[in-house]
Every structure is written in C-alpha cells, then in structure tokens.
Scaffold this motif. Structure first.
Motif, PDB file in Angstrom:
ATOM      1  N   THR A   1     -24.593 -29.771 -45.743  1.00  0.00           N
ATOM      2  CA  THR A   1     -23.909 -28.870 -44.824  1.00  0.00           C
ATOM      3  C   THR A   1     -23.032 -27.897 -45.608  1.00  0.00           C
ATOM      4  O   THR A   1     -22.221 -28.317 -46.432  1.00  0.00           O
ATOM      5  CB  THR A   1     -23.060 -29.696 -43.843  1.00  0.00           C
ATOM      6  OG1 THR A   1     -23.937 -30.550 -43.112  1.00  0.00           O
ATOM      7  CG2 THR A   1     -22.315 -28.802 -42.870  1.00  0.00           C
ATOM      8  N   GLY A   2     -23.200 -26.629 -45.367  1.00  0.00           N
ATOM      9  CA  GLY A   2     -22.386 -25.608 -46.011  1.00  0.00           C
ATOM     10  C   GLY A   2     -22.739 -25.352 -47.460  1.00  0.00           C
ATOM     11  O   GLY A   2     -22.093 -24.539 -48.111  1.00  0.00           O
TER      12      GLY A   2
ATOM     13  N   VAL B   1     -22.128 -27.373 -49.671  1.00  0.00           N
ATOM     14  CA  VAL B   1     -21.011 -27.993 -50.385  1.00  0.00           C
ATOM     15  C   VAL B   1     -21.499 -29.258 -51.097  1.00  0.00           C
ATOM     16  O   VAL B   1     -22.274 -30.032 -50.537  1.00  0.00           O
ATOM     17  CB  VAL B   1     -19.870 -28.316 -49.383  1.00  0.00           C
ATOM     18  CG1 VAL B   1     -18.776 -29.129 -50.024  1.00  0.00           C
ATOM     19  CG2 VAL B   1     -19.321 -27.017 -48.799  1.00  0.00           C
TER      20      VAL B   1
ATOM     21  N   GLY C   1     -20.882 -32.260 -49.199  1.00  0.00           N
ATOM     22  CA  GLY C   1     -21.130 -32.077 -47.765  1.00  0.00           C
ATOM     23  C   GLY C   1     -22.118 -33.085 -47.210  1.00  0.00           C
ATOM     24  O   GLY C   1     -22.807 -33.797 -47.945  1.00  0.00           O
ATOM     25  N   SER C   2     -22.190 -33.134 -45.902  1.00  0.00           N
ATOM     26  CA  SER C   2     -23.056 -34.098 -45.241  1.00  0.00           C
ATOM     27  C   SER C   2     -24.503 -33.646 -45.276  1.00  0.00           C
ATOM     28  O   SER C   2     -24.806 -32.464 -45.144  1.00  0.00           O
ATOM     29  CB  SER C   2     -22.601 -34.306 -43.798  1.00  0.00           C
ATOM     30  OG  SER C   2     -22.551 -33.074 -43.111  1.00  0.00           O
TER      31      SER C   2
ATOM     32  N   ASN D   1     -20.520 -21.178 -43.236  1.00  0.00           N
ATOM     33  CA  ASN D   1     -20.984 -22.190 -42.302  1.00  0.00           C
ATOM     34  C   ASN D   1     -20.846 -23.552 -42.955  1.00  0.00           C
ATOM     35  O   ASN D   1     -21.083 -23.660 -44.131  1.00  0.00           O
ATOM     36  CB  ASN D   1     -22.476 -21.952 -41.995  1.00  0.00           C
ATOM     37  CG  ASN D   1     -22.678 -21.290 -40.666  1.00  0.00           C
ATOM     38  OD1 ASN D   1     -22.089 -21.710 -39.694  1.00  0.00           O
ATOM     39  ND2 ASN D   1     -23.527 -20.276 -40.641  1.00  0.00           N
ATOM     40  N   PRO D   2     -20.532 -24.610 -42.255  1.00  0.00           N
ATOM     41  CA  PRO D   2     -20.224 -24.646 -40.837  1.00  0.00           C
ATOM     42  C   PRO D   2     -18.792 -24.202 -40.591  1.00  0.00           C
ATOM     43  O   PRO D   2     -17.936 -24.283 -41.473  1.00  0.00           O
ATOM     44  CB  PRO D   2     -20.381 -26.117 -40.487  1.00  0.00           C
ATOM     45  CG  PRO D   2     -19.980 -26.821 -41.738  1.00  0.00           C
ATOM     46  CD  PRO D   2     -20.445 -25.939 -42.862  1.00  0.00           C
TER      47      PRO D   2
ATOM     48  N   GLU E   1     -17.432 -33.202 -40.776  1.00  0.00           N
ATOM     49  CA  GLU E   1     -17.082 -34.301 -41.678  1.00  0.00           C
ATOM     50  C   GLU E   1     -16.094 -33.770 -42.730  1.00  0.00           C
ATOM     51  O   GLU E   1     -16.139 -32.584 -43.071  1.00  0.00           O
ATOM     52  CB  GLU E   1     -18.342 -34.856 -42.361  1.00  0.00           C
ATOM     53  CG  GLU E   1     -19.234 -35.642 -41.415  1.00  0.00           C
ATOM     54  CD  GLU E   1     -20.375 -36.344 -42.159  1.00  0.00           C
ATOM     55  OE1 GLU E   1     -20.180 -36.770 -43.315  1.00  0.00           O
ATOM     56  OE2 GLU E   1     -21.464 -36.471 -41.567  1.00  0.00           O
TER      57      GLU E   1
ATOM     58  N   SER F   1     -15.925 -33.832 -45.827  1.00  0.00           N
ATOM     59  CA  SER F   1     -16.453 -33.215 -47.047  1.00  0.00           C
ATOM     60  C   SER F   1     -17.278 -31.968 -46.772  1.00  0.00           C
ATOM     61  O   SER F   1     -17.793 -31.358 -47.708  1.00  0.00           O
ATOM     62  CB  SER F   1     -17.302 -34.238 -47.813  1.00  0.00           C
ATOM     63  OG  SER F   1     -18.402 -34.654 -47.027  1.00  0.00           O
ATOM     64  N   ASP F   2     -17.406 -31.562 -45.509  1.00  0.00           N
ATOM     65  CA  ASP F   2     -18.271 -30.421 -45.191  1.00  0.00           C
ATOM     66  C   ASP F   2     -17.645 -29.061 -45.480  1.00  0.00           C
ATOM     67  O   ASP F   2     -18.353 -28.066 -45.583  1.00  0.00           O
ATOM     68  CB  ASP F   2     -18.684 -30.439 -43.712  1.00  0.00           C
ATOM     69  CG  ASP F   2     -19.754 -31.473 -43.440  1.00  0.00           C
ATOM     70  OD1 ASP F   2     -20.339 -31.996 -44.399  1.00  0.00           O
ATOM     71  OD2 ASP F   2     -19.996 -31.763 -42.258  1.00  0.00           O
TER      72      ASP F   2
ATOM     73  N   GLN G   1     -15.461 -26.847 -48.085  1.00  0.00           N
ATOM     74  CA  GLN G   1     -15.053 -26.853 -49.488  1.00  0.00           C
ATOM     75  C   GLN G   1     -13.583 -27.262 -49.545  1.00  0.00           C
ATOM     76  O   GLN G   1     -12.739 -26.715 -48.838  1.00  0.00           O
ATOM     77  CB  GLN G   1     -15.263 -25.458 -50.089  1.00  0.00           C
ATOM     78  CG  GLN G   1     -15.100 -25.381 -51.576  1.00  0.00           C
ATOM     79  CD  GLN G   1     -16.258 -26.022 -52.333  1.00  0.00           C
ATOM     80  OE1 GLN G   1     -16.997 -26.852 -51.821  1.00  0.00           O
ATOM     81  NE2 GLN G   1     -16.398 -25.657 -53.596  1.00  0.00           N
TER      82      GLN G   1
END
Lengths: 756, 756
Positions: A246-247, A249, A252-253, B601-602, B608, B610-611, B613
């Motif tokens: 996600t993102g 990152v 991220g998930s 995004n998101p 979450e 960690s999503d 930065q």
C-alpha cells in the motif's frame, strides 16, 4: 497517544530448508556451560557427518550460548576501520551469530584484517569455538572500497543478458570471498509493481518469472562450492513477500490474497526453488493481509492459518517471530527477547524452536567451512582477486549493456568533436544506490561529466549545473540556457539520487530504502531546468539517473533523445559517453514500465485485462496506454528485423520444452545487440488471465547486414499458475508472442499451441 | 489477438437470504407448459403461506418460463415515453423478470402509465400470471423527471445526519412506490478507498462502519411494509465487493486477502446484516484475487474454495455465474445462456440452481404484492406524493447540511449586497451524477449562478465562464480576471462533471461510472483559470463541484475560502448561495479524505500504521500527512468547544453499550451544527491495527452561546474484527477518541477502557 504494538522491523533471516524433525535436547539453565567438551568431540571432526556435527555441538551448548547465535554485531567498524572495543565487547557478549562490515567508506585492505581478526578471535575465545559469520549487503559488490563497484541490481537486469550476469555474479562472489564475507543479503527478487517504492533500484524489475531467472543464476553461482566442498558464499533471497505494498511504502500493507501472492509476489521464489536452494530467506517489512511478515507462518513455513500475534513487549515479539520461523536478526534485539522470559513465557516453551534455529545457523557455518578453514585475512586474495582485470571487464560490459535508449530522433550518436553543454545536477554525481562502497565526496573521475570531458575534449564541454538536486533555491537556469545556446546541443542530466548513508549527497535523496516518491516528477527545480532548456529551442538530450521511472510526458517529449542510466557503478559515466558518440551501440531494455503520468497506476505490462481502463472508456488524463515506455523497450543505433517464430511442433506434453527459433537480422549500418523476448498467454483459465507473461528471452550480437538464428526454449512446466495453493498447467490452447518489447505493436504472433 | 475469455459484466442480482433447502422439481422440457392450472391453484391464494405459493407456482412452470424470470427488459422507453413495440415484444419473449424505466428524461406522469400498462399486460398475458417487477437505479431519486431531485449518495453522507438521512430515504421510497418502482439498485456501500475511481460520488465514503450505518437506515426505511404487509420497495446492496480495485478501475482486480476483505470491504455488509436484510445483493464488476466477482462463490455463499471459472462461451459464463449464486441479470444475456445448452452442459445439470434462483425471484414478487395488488398507474399518488412539500423540505435540509466548508480565512460569509465575479465552467451547471433525471439542456433556474444572482441581485453578479470544462481551447481567462478585478471578489466554480448519459454535458465527463480519473487535478484549463484569478490578487472563493476529491495543494491554498458541493440535486445552488451569505451556517463534514497530491495514496484515515510513510522518513513530495483535508473535516461560521468525553464506566462486557457523553458548546456568535465524532483503537491485536476507526457520531444543533450534552452509544460488539473468517472482540485495552474530525489534533483523549 497509545503505545503502539511492536514487532521486529529489523532484518531477520529464516532458513528455507525444512525444519529438523527431532530437536536436540532442551537445556534450560546454565548447566551445560559447565559441560566438559572432549578433545575428540564429534563436531570438531571435519570428516564427521554434517548433521552429526551440528547435533553434537548443540548438545554442549547452554541457553545463553544458543540464543547468542541468533543475533549479530552490526556496524561495528567506523570510518578508518577502527572500532570502539568496549562497545564491541558489550554487544558481542550476547550476539555471536554474525558480524557485518560497518562503514562503507572503509577500504578492504584496511577493514578485512580487522574484521578477520575479530572473527578469528571470536572462534578462539568462544567456549565451543564457534566463530562469527561475516555477513553483508552486496547490491553493487562488497560494501568495502577497493573492490569492484558494479551497478545496482535493476541496472544490471536491464542488460537482459543472463550469461553476462552470471559472469558478474561470479566476480562479485569472488570479491566477497576474498574479503571474508561469506553470507550476503541478496538477491532481492521483489516484483517492482509500484514505481513509488524507493527500493525499485535494488530489484530486478516487474516480471516475476524474469526476476526468478536472474536470481537463480545469481544464487547458483554465488553458492558454488570451493575445491574443499565448502560453500563459497551463502545467499539470502528477499523480501518474502513484497512488491505491491500500500502506498509503495517499504513497511506498508500487502493486500494480496493467496492467488495473487503465489502467482505474482511469490513466483520469483518458486521459480528459484525449482532450480537452486538459497541458504536463507528474509521476510519483508510489510504486513501480509494484516499480519506482519515476520510473524506470518504462511509465507515461511506454509502452515495455515497464521497464529502469530503482533505484540506489546519485546519478549512477545521475539517469541512470535521465532514461532513463525524467524531464526536470526541482524541486530541486537532478537537474543535479548529470550534472555529473560517472564510470566507465562518460559524457556521450555521456546526451547524447541531455539534449538531448530540454532541448528540451522550452525549447519550453515559448517557448510561455509568456518569451523574447518583458516579465517585469517587472505592478503594474497585481497591483492589478486579484488578489481582483477576480468572483474573490471565484466563490469564494463554489463554497464554498457544496461543503459537504455528510450528515444532518439536521430541526434545520436554525436560526432566525436561535438560541442555540448552538459547541464543538470546529476552530471557530476556517481549515483550508485544505497548499498555501495562509494562517496561523492571522493573525486574518482568516475562521473559522466568526467567521461564526456575526456571523450569530447574539455574545449567542447561546458558544464552548468543549473539547479541543485532537491533545493528550490540558488538556481542558475539562465546560465544553463546560455551555455546550451552557445554549444548548440544540450545534454541535461537529471533524476534522483539514492546513495549510501555516509555519502556527501545523503540529504539530497528522494530514492532508496525507507524512501517513497509518490511523484515520479523530478525533485527540486530540475523540471524547470529541463523546460527552460527545451523551450529555448536548443536540441536536447535527456540523460536520466536514478533507480526509478520518471514522468516523461509533456515537455520531455520535445527532447531529441532520452537515455536512462539508472543506478550505476564505476563505469557508468564512461559507458554513457561511449554510447553518446556511437563507440558503443546501446542494447539495454527496460525491466520496469514507465507510466505516462505519475498518477497512472498500475503500469506494469503483466496486468489483469480489467486493470487498465478499457479503450473507449474515459480516463483522465486521457491515455491509450498506461505506459509511455513499456517493459522490454529499448532502442538501438541499428535496425533489426525479427522473423516470425518457428516452433518444433504445435502440441506439447506437460514436461516438454518448446523449442522456438527466430531469425534476427541486423538491417542497419552498425553492429548491435538485440533481445528476443517471448511472451505467452493461456486462452482460458479459471483465474482472470494476465494479458501476457514473459517466458523466455535471449540477447544476441548481430553484425550489420547479418542474420542470426536465435533459439529460445520455453519450459511447458513454467506455463502454469497457482489456484488456491495448487500449481497447475492446464491442457488447452496457449498463444506465443515474440518481439523486442512487451508492447503489442512490437510483437509478432500469436502462434497458437496446444498443451495436452 | 486472441479471443478473450468472457464473463458477465452486466448488472446481476443475487439474493442474500439462504438457499431453499429442497429445490422444486426439475422439469427439463416444455411439458409443463401444457399443464392445466386450476382456478384455485395455491399460488393464486393471497392467504396461502408464502413458501407454499412459491413452490406451487414453480411446479407449473416449464423451462423457458423459468429462465425467462432471470432476465429483464431494460431501457425500453425512449424519450417522450414511447417505445418500439416490436423490439419490446422480441425482448420480452425470454425476459420476464424485470422491467426498468429507460430514458431518464421522461416525466413520471407520462412514463409511469406506459410502464404500468406493460406490467399489467405482462401479468395478464403470462400463462401463469407472473408480472414484471419494476426495477431502477435511484441514486438521486427515481430516474424519472417530475420527481424530487436529491443530491447523490456521497453528498448526503457529508451531512453526517442519520435521522435526516432516514427521512430522505422515506421520501425517496414513497416517490419510487408512487412511480410503481418497487425494486432499487441501492444502496452502494463500496468503501471509497481509491479517489481515482469514477464512482466515489455514488458511495457514502471511506469508512466501512459508517457506510453500513447509513445503508442499514436506508434499507430498513425503504423496505418498510405497507398496511397490507407488502414490502414497499426492495433494495439491492452493492457491489460485493469493491473499494480498492487496482488502478481505481471499476472492473479492476481486488487483491485483498480474507482479513482485508472481511475487515474493510465487506464490513459495511456485515454491519448492515446485523440490523436489516436487504432483498438482494449485487456482485461487483471486479475480480477478487483473480476470480471474477460474479463467479466467485466465496463472497456470495461463503463456501470455499471458489470453483467457478472464467469462460469462453456465453453458456459457460452463465452456468458459472449461476453456480456462484447469481440469479438475475439486468440485461438480456443471462436467460440466453440457458436457452440452448450443448455438449456436456445439460438442463438437468443446472435445473436445481435455476429452480432456486427462480424461487427467490418469485418470492420477492410475492413479497412486493405484485400478484395481489392492482399494478395500474396510481395517478393520485403521482400527484400527491411526488415533490410533496415534505419531500422538498427534507431535500433542502440535507442539501444544506451536506456542503462542506474546507477553508475560510474570514472572507465568508459575504455581505448580502456584495459584488462578485462568478467564474468557471461549473457555475451554471447542475452536476447531479450519472443516475439523475435531469439534463443541463433544460433551464430550470437550479444552478448556483441562478441562485447567487437571485440572492445578490443581477447588478452584483458578473459571470464569465473563463474556460470550458475539459476543452483546452477557447478560453477567456483574461476576461475572467478582469471581471474579478472589477468585482473585488471572485467565486471560482470548478471541478468535474458526472451527469446522465442523455445530458447535454455527457461528453464533458471525467467522473462517473466507467470513468477513472487518475489525476485529481482539474480537467482542461480550469487549473489555469484558478491560478490566473488568484495570482491577480483578487480575493478568491473556490467552489468545488464533482463527486470526488481534488488536488488542492499549491495555488489553491492561496484562496480565501474553499467549499465543496459534490454532486447536488435541485437545491444545491440555492443552498450554496445561502451559505455564502451566511443565511445558512455550513455543517457538512468530509466522508472522504483529500490527498495532498494526486499521487499520494492511500489517503484514507483508517489505514494500517505502516501504510503511511513514517514521520522522519523521506517522502517526495515532502509531506507530514498524506491528506490535506482529513475524513471528518468541515468548518463552521461559529466556533465550538467539545468537552472531554465522560463514560458511564471503564470496564465493559462483550455485549454492553458504552454510553459516552460530550458537552458541545457554541462559543461563537452564530447558531450552528456540530458533529461529535467518536473513534477507537484496540491497543494490541493479532492483526496490524488500523490507526483508528469511527464507531459513533451525532450531529447536534447548538445555539450561539449555548452548551448541549450529546450522548453517543458505542456497541461493544462492533469493536471487533475478523481473523481468518472468525469474528472476535478481544478482551483487553481499548482507547476512545472524541473530536470534530479524524485528525489527531482535533481529537481529545484517548480515554482508556477495558473490555472483559
């Protein structure tokens, strides 16, 4: 705000091989530390069976000795190869597993003796004679100076040259081994599906199968055994799993369901494991469907459902990671988690898992010969192996082959005495990526500016930076435009930097581990510089630098030529200069697609049919393709014709190899290399089909006016896919496409085949 | 290129209720068509048991009569309420399930008699007396003119007013019923997690729980029974599941694993099903982990693993969808798939599923009273119910409450005789969304320009369009700037249009079903207009129009005020004018977060940890928050103070309600409405925790200088989450936050509670 739950974010390694069925004894107190070890203990006998040696050694170990193997001493060497002895001793007390090089600015000749002495001492001083294993990152080569500085992974993948990459892997392996580094944190097979991620430059690219092919070659080569039967260097396949977080990152998930994970994110691992066995595997920093990868049993041991938990204490986090299969952390927290257990956490409760973890760690140390070899610094090897002629030659070749010519309206190649203005803040930078032994504070005559000045002559090259990399102040765009007008041709070198943490440009980074660039536009005022130069009417060549795709819509399309150098090594500047004057004919091909606009995602070529807005449907911005430059794209100074493919037959069994032949003709006036790319698609399947998948490629050198037949073998067993955890190759119709990029217009075919 | 595999993309409805255990007989040929039906057949008896009536009716039906119930006649009425009789008869031959209104430009008074006559005739002419059911979209109200034109779903959600929304739902229901439309394709509970999707304007917003609350209120109200015990109007909850598709594309792939789907995408459905039972459910257009939603057994029947297949023929696609639980398609292909089966496809093989599907469709027709009521057009209801005073009043109220004041530096409210320049291509547009009975070709004095002219006086309002909506030509930006300078204040009305397929602006759309706007920048030259006006130094109020978030970084932040009207109905222009002059105090709050930049995004608040930065990590562009305006944000002309929440106790059981009380004080000089928002977070959980989740809200009207105590009830049973398909509410610590937006700085607390 509340205390967040914690889990291990640091690097952790778990072994891929199966768990040992019957664990050794579960000594839970310090009693074993008193155990007398006989001179002829089995584990000391190099001729004894490996598993017997491991079990024997484990039987003498007490609790603290065991958990100490599960951590390591990292970053101990400061610059100038010195270290703080008190700090070292404090860390080494409970962290006897691994040691890593520390500062990347150290020279191998200085650091290796120091580190080797520590390893020798660790072996000597350990009650049972267990040494550290020397572990390190190795994206561009050993993280010590005085070694060969290769380009980063993404860059080398752009060469699409498997034999050459294998040669480079052997060179890299030999330099590591000469430095005493016998375990590396490579290869990184993450599928580069999100251009916003800062780590794309460390990955191979966006194709799962191709990543597996390159990684398998790397692992097989690096883990080769020496003449004594010891594994030369152990590898770590990583990050299990990552690629579409996600993102974009790093932590991220990851949303993917089982089909998605097996068919896309885990496919490189599956491809690799069919060919070779990496010594270790590193979980990703991400969460997978909500469960942190380090605590997810599914991807590591494949037992389901996951019962691991995120945690509120270090003890909990450690135990949960251990239960999920994590066996080593490259930092100092993991052993600490087991040092003092309390509440309903008992040593008995985790002893079995600790024994399994330590057994496999010891097993690897035996396999690497650390118990049986002299671990002193090998000064002969340091002199003879590092930067050998063969290594430099392989490096120069792969660097030349990795540069991608994205666009050329005929301005290239330049004449050898062309006057040029070299503009932009990346012209005088060595842009290596994060894990390279290099600093831009050093003047090594390795930049593109150095090379083009040497090539065209200092009278022909005028350099104006124009703008800084990220700053929005202190620009000299007018001066840059004036230089461009004066020269008649502008070479604008722009992009993003990803450099080591000790590099002088570290604060200019927008790319690299831990970084996310949601925008693929150029940082700072670089876009303004480009616009001003192009709008001045001076013919402009754009040279891109950075481990990422950039947004090249708009004014960039008014340039005369665009090249991308990605993250380079020591030959990057020279290779680029040679391409600009036509001494080298470019042959790199993209392994990541370039989006038309930053916002347009996904851009990867191997998407589900419904993932791109359908033709005729309205998309803003208005696009016919999500990409501007697709996977597989790369131009040459010559022209090639690819014949339609001929196949040995049209119907195949499930284990057959499809032998495909294509005639590549160089119809232009200069010699050149072309990559034959083979894609396929299954006609009907239970899952939504990807529009196409790469399944073979071959790079071939074709002299001007010549034709060469190229054979590519497709393994039918690799045409399959995973459905709910089961691999299947369906009977039925398939289509084969051949061309020089993934774009439909570049592909001939399809040729229909049938699998029985 | 190869033939693509196909699957049903058209609208398909499956019933939520459990399958009937023992299917009725499986007549496979036309024999039953000859069966004599007695006058006193059970199914004809209104007093007989519902299930007996269904079973009895089914027993007389032959194959073609059964499959004909699974399709419908759509779009039959052209403009002017006429239809092609031959075409109608041809379609109606095999499609006896549903009928839908056709052109949205028809007036109810004209179209309803025609459609009702067709329905009455369908009942009369059917061998067994089975009528059509009249089904239709109803985002803004009935898709017939002469009805009340409400704002679209997203807009109404922005009011955060559950009682008011319930009132509107009742009005909407009564207008539908008056039109004879007894089945609607609402509510759309998709979680708006991707701002690029063109359908965000049809959704409630980004919070799964809130979407469920609003949808449950809608369904409970719309499906209310009349005095005869007949369901007034049946609902369709949709699209199961959607919200985070790849690329934001309507048919794109959904990657989510089980935890993600249950906790995010399916949560609105779960929330709804705990309270009410929607009559039907519509699968999404997307693929779920590679399986087309229409062929995915998992989300519909919850049996795993999915065994459905994508298909190469219409027969295959139909059978696979049927097996996955699909029972009706709002188009003409579904019955056709079963009309002539061949190969190993047999009528016997699908008869059981067809019987189940048809039984439930007939069951609904009985429940709606279609067999027992007079289905002729009710001209009294058409006159008295449509556009009743109560309906218009509810519409005006929810429209006023839905407009969100994003920014105000004090320029608002304007004085009642302020001179303004009204600029931009959206000022004179009624921007309804796709499913509204309206065309901008009609001059209904409903636009903002109409309203502000009436409010401030025509001498005070100068309108210059400045630019077109999407065109990059024919701009008159200079004229617009001149008008702004002359007036002293500029109101720039910009955005994107989503209008019906018959609207005069249909070719200007960049938003709506089937559309994707990867960029959240303004289409065409609208951004240039805004820049020119703001840079001229004239104080500028930005009014946004469109069912989406826009990128408001950069020059937009130099405006004096920003308001968003989303997709409005007939009162949107007037409500906005009233807000601008302070006649109404704005009270709307965002249900979608606005990203700082299109690429970031998101942006949804409930991510979450960690999503996003992490703070301190480098993100390009540089951001402290992904959002510019967060979920829950919305300003007022007055100021409020919210007290810390007081709770009735600190420890709760699993089925308790937490009674929370907050004192809201209006500390400003005008009356106003405030939304008390309650969020929570579980301290430690097996899954990666969302940073916070909305769990309660209440809107309250507070006179200037007054304080009001607001009670919000949190149901402990709703604090849980799904792990591998099991719902759980964990014992342990939770934190409650209260405030007037989801932003940390707007929230007091946390208040720690304990669940036993």
């Amino acid at each position: 705000m509340a205390k967040c739950s914690i889990f291990f974010h640091a690097l952790v390694v778990a072994f891929v091989s199966g768990r040992i069925a019957s664990a050794a004894g579960t000594e839970v107190d310090g009693a074993n530390c008193q155990l007398e070890v006989p001179e002829d203990a089995v584990y000391k006998n190099p001729k004894a069976d490996l598993s017997d040696r491991v079990a024997d050694l484990l039987s003498y170990m007490c609790w603290d000795e065991k958990i100490a193997q599960m951590g390591g001493v990292g970053g101990i060497l400061g610059q100038n190869s010195t270290y703080d002895a008190a700090q070292y001793l404090d860390r080494a007390k409970l962290h006897n597993g691994t040691i890593s090089p520390g500062s990347y600015l150290n020279y191998a000749k200085d650091a290796v003796p120091v580190l080797s002495d520590l390893i020798v001492a660790s072996k000597k001083e350990h009650r049972l004679g267990i040494p550290f294993v020397h572990i390190g990152d190795a994206v561009n080569g050993p993280t010590l100076r005085g070694t060969t500085l290769f380009p980063a992974t993404l860059t080398m993948a752009m060469a699409w040259d498997l034999p050459l990459y294998t040669t480079v892997a052997a060179a890299l392996r030999d330099e590591l081994h000469a430095c005493g580094i016998t375990w590396v944190l490579s290869p990184e097979v993450d599928v580069a599906r999100d251009p916003r991620s800062g780590r794309v430059g460390e990955m191979y690219g966006e194709d799962p199968w191709m990543n597996g092919e390159l990684a398998a070659a790397y692992i097989g080569t690096v883990q080769e055994k020496d003449s004594d039967g010891f594994m030369k260097v152990a590898t770590t396949i990583k990050h299990y799993v990552f690629g579409t977080s996600t993102g974009g990152v790093n932590q991220g998930s990851i949303l993917g369901g089982k089909n998605h994970i097996y068919n896309i994110l885990a496919l490189p691992y599956i491809n690799v494991l069919q060919k070779v066995t990496p010594a270790s595997l590193m979980p990703s920093y991400a969460t997978i469907d909500g469960v942190p990868a380090h605590q997810h049993k599914f991807p590591i041991t494949r037992s389901t459902p996951p019962t691991t938990r995120t945690a509120s204490t270090l003890n909990d986090a450690g135990i949960q990671s251990l239960e999920a299969g994590v066996e080593l952390e490259l930092a100092i927290r993991f052993p600490t988690a087991f040092e003092s257990l309390s509440g309903n956490q008992t040593v008995e409760g985790v002893a079995g898992n600790v024994n399994e973890a330590v057994s496999r760690l010891l097993n690897l140390k035996f396999e690497l010969g650390l118990f049986d070899r002299d671990l002193s610094a090998n000064t002969t090897a340091l002199t003879e192996v590092l930067r050998s002629e063969e290594h430099l030659e392989a490096n120069e070749r792969i660097t030349s082959e990795s540069i991608v010519l994205l666009k050329n309206n005929g301005i290239l190649p330049l004449s050898a005495n062309q006057k040029v203005a070299v503009l932009g803040p990346l012209a005088d930078v060595v842009n290596t990526g994060t894990y390279a032994a290099w600093t831009n504070a050093e003047n090594g005559n390795l930049t593109f500016l150095d090379a083009i000045t040497a090539t065209l002559g200092s009278d022909n090259v005028k350099h104006v930076k124009g703008v800084e990399i990220t700053s929005e102040e202190n620009s000299s765009i007018d001066e840059a435009v004036a230089a461009a007008k004066d020269a008649g041709i502008a070479i604008v070198v722009i992009g993003s930097v990803a450099v080591g943490y000790e590099d002088s440009l570290v604060n200019e980074r927008t790319d690299g581990e831990g970084l996310t660039h949601a925008s693929l536009k150029f940082p700072g005022l670089q876009g303004d510089l480009l616009s001003a130069v192009i709008e001045s009417g001076v013919p402009t060549i754009i040279v891109l630098s950075g481990g990422q795709a950039f947004e090249l819509s708009g004014v960039a399309q008014d340039s005369q030529a665009i090249l991308h150098t990605f993250l380079g090594g020591e030959f990057s500047g020279r290779a680029l200069a040679d391409i600009l004057i036509g001494k080298t004919n470019p042959s790199g091909k993209l392994t990541i697609s370039f989006p038309a606009y930053s916002e347009v995602n996904p851009v990867y070529y191997n998407h589900e049919p419904s993932d791109w807005q359908a033709a005729g449907a309205i998309q803003f911005p208005y696009l016919s393709h999500n990409y501007l430059y697709p996977f597989g794209h790369g131009l040459s100074y010559t022209t090639f014709n690819l014949s339609s493919p001929s196949l040995d037959k049209t119907t195949y069994g499930k284990t057959d190899a499809i032998k495909l032949s294509v005639t590549v003709s160089n119809t232009g006036s200069v010699d050149g290399k072309q990559v034959v790319q083979v894609y396929f698609r299954q006609q009907v399947a239970p899952l939504s089909l990807l529009v196409k998948r790469l399944i073979g490629f071959s790079k071939v050198d074709v002299p001007s006016g010549s034709s060469i037949d190229v054979g590519v073998e497709i393994r039918v067993a690799e045409l399959g896919y995973w459905l709910e955890g089961e691999y299947r190759v369906d009977s039925g119709g398939y289509e084969i496409f051949v061309g020089d990029s993934s774009d439909d217009n570049s592909l001939s075919g399809p040729v229909a085949i049938h699998i029985e």
